[in-house]
Design a protein around this motif. Structure first.
Motif, PDB file in Angstrom:
ATOM      1  N   ARG A   6       0.823  -1.195   0.000  1.00  0.00           N
ATOM      2  CA  ARG A   6       0.000   0.000   0.000  1.00  0.00           C
ATOM      3  C   ARG A   6       0.868   1.261   0.000  1.00  0.00           C
ATOM      4  N   ARG A   7       1.911   1.250   0.822  1.00  0.00           N
ATOM      5  CA  ARG A   7       2.797   2.410   0.871  1.00  0.00           C
ATOM      6  C   ARG A   7       3.516   2.604  -0.457  1.00  0.00           C
ATOM      7  N   LEU A   8       3.828   1.499  -1.105  1.00  0.00           N
ATOM      8  CA  LEU A   8       4.497   1.582  -2.395  1.00  0.00           C
ATOM      9  C   LEU A   8       3.587   2.248  -3.423  1.00  0.00           C
ATOM     10  N   ARG A   9       2.305   1.916  -3.401  1.00  0.00           N
ATOM     11  CA  ARG A   9       1.350   2.553  -4.326  1.00  0.00           C
ATOM     12  C   ARG A   9       1.207   4.045  -4.036  1.00  0.00           C
ATOM     13  N   GLN A  10       1.171   4.401  -2.749  1.00  0.00           N
ATOM     14  CA  GLN A  10       1.086   5.816  -2.386  1.00  0.00           C
ATOM     15  C   GLN A  10       2.316   6.569  -2.875  1.00  0.00           C
ATOM     16  N   PHE A  11       3.470   5.961  -2.703  1.00  0.00           N
ATOM     17  CA  PHE A  11       4.710   6.583  -3.163  1.00  0.00           C
ATOM     18  C   PHE A  11       4.704   6.730  -4.686  1.00  0.00           C
ATOM     19  N   ALA A  12       4.274   5.687  -5.378  1.00  0.00           N
ATOM     20  CA  ALA A  12       4.228   5.736  -6.842  1.00  0.00           C
ATOM     21  C   ALA A  12       3.252   6.809  -7.313  1.00  0.00           C
ATOM     22  N   HIS A  13       2.120   6.927  -6.643  1.00  0.00           N
ATOM     23  CA  HIS A  13       1.134   7.949  -7.010  1.00  0.00           C
ATOM     24  C   HIS A  13       1.693   9.355  -6.777  1.00  0.00           C
ATOM     25  N   ALA A  14       2.344   9.561  -5.641  1.00  0.00           N
ATOM     26  CA  ALA A  14       2.945  10.876  -5.344  1.00  0.00           C
ATOM     27  C   ALA A  14       4.051  11.193  -6.353  1.00  0.00           C
ATOM     28  N   LEU A  15       4.824  10.206  -6.713  1.00  0.00           N
ATOM     29  CA  LEU A  15       5.897  10.399  -7.689  1.00  0.00           C
ATOM     30  C   LEU A  15       5.322  10.757  -9.056  1.00  0.00           C
TER      31      LEU A  15
ATOM     32  N   ASP B 142       4.134  14.389  -8.987  1.00  0.00           N
ATOM     33  CA  ASP B 142       5.282  15.296  -9.030  1.00  0.00           C
ATOM     34  C   ASP B 142       5.892  15.328 -10.429  1.00  0.00           C
ATOM     35  N   GLU B 143       5.984  14.178 -11.044  1.00  0.00           N
ATOM     36  CA  GLU B 143       6.539  14.105 -12.405  1.00  0.00           C
ATOM     37  C   GLU B 143       5.637  14.820 -13.406  1.00  0.00           C
ATOM     38  N   ALA B 144       4.337  14.704 -13.243  1.00  0.00           N
ATOM     39  CA  ALA B 144       3.390  15.390 -14.135  1.00  0.00           C
ATOM     40  C   ALA B 144       3.530  16.903 -13.994  1.00  0.00           C
ATOM     41  N   ALA B 145       3.658  17.394 -12.769  1.00  0.00           N
ATOM     42  CA  ALA B 145       3.839  18.833 -12.550  1.00  0.00           C
ATOM     43  C   ALA B 145       5.152  19.307 -13.160  1.00  0.00           C
ATOM     44  N   SER B 146       6.185  18.523 -12.995  1.00  0.00           N
ATOM     45  CA  SER B 146       7.494  18.865 -13.565  1.00  0.00           C
ATOM     46  C   SER B 146       7.438  18.872 -15.085  1.00  0.00           C
ATOM     47  N   ASP B 147       6.756  17.897 -15.670  1.00  0.00           N
ATOM     48  CA  ASP B 147       6.610  17.840 -17.132  1.00  0.00           C
ATOM     49  C   ASP B 147       5.833  19.039 -17.663  1.00  0.00           C
TER      50      ASP B 147
END
Length: 135
Positions: free
Chosen positions: A1-10, A13-18
């Motif tokens: 579950r934490r891995l999915r949360q981390f992937a979603h947050a990443l 962040d990547e979408a905002a950076s793009d």
């Protein structure tokens, strides 16, 4: 579950950076029209294969591979399975498919033609002005 949360947050962040990167590139492209040096740099970067468009294509290929990799390994990891040599050999491998040359040419030829036309106009204007000088 934490891995999915981390992937979603990443991903967020990547979408905002793009999005920010796209805005910067649009501004640079707009401003480059006023500078022959910037146009020449863009053509040289494209020719060398190091342009922003080429990098975007590479990132797309890498993301597609990452998805294939995750689809292959995620169920095995979640099942706590021991991988056999055959399963490892069957794992997806990254094979970069470069953009078609026609796409690259489509991005560079118009700029080269525009620079050549501008150069020709400047040469013709120079010759025309030179005729007016008395020797």
């Amino acid at each position: 579950r934490r891995l999915r949360q981390f992937a979603h947050a990443l991903q967020a962040d990547e979408a905002a950076s793009d999005a920010q990167l796209r805005r910067h590139r649009q501004l640079a492209a707009w401003l480059s029209v006023t500078s022959p040096t910037m146009i020449a740099q863009g053509v040289l970067l494209e020719t060398a294969g190091t342009s922003a468009a080429r990098f975007d294509h590479f990132r797309g290929e890498a993301r597609a591979f990452q998805q294939r990799w995750q689809l292959y390994f995620a169920p095995k990891v979640l099942d706590d399975a021991t991988l056999t040599p055959g399963e490892l050999a069957a794992a997806p491998a990254f094979r970069y498919q470069p953009e078609p040359v026609a796409k690259t040419m489509g991005r560079t030829v118009p700029w080269i033609a525009a620079m050549a036309a501008a150069g020709l106009l400047l040469v013709l204007a120079g010759f025309r002005s030179y005729r007016g000088y008395a020797l």
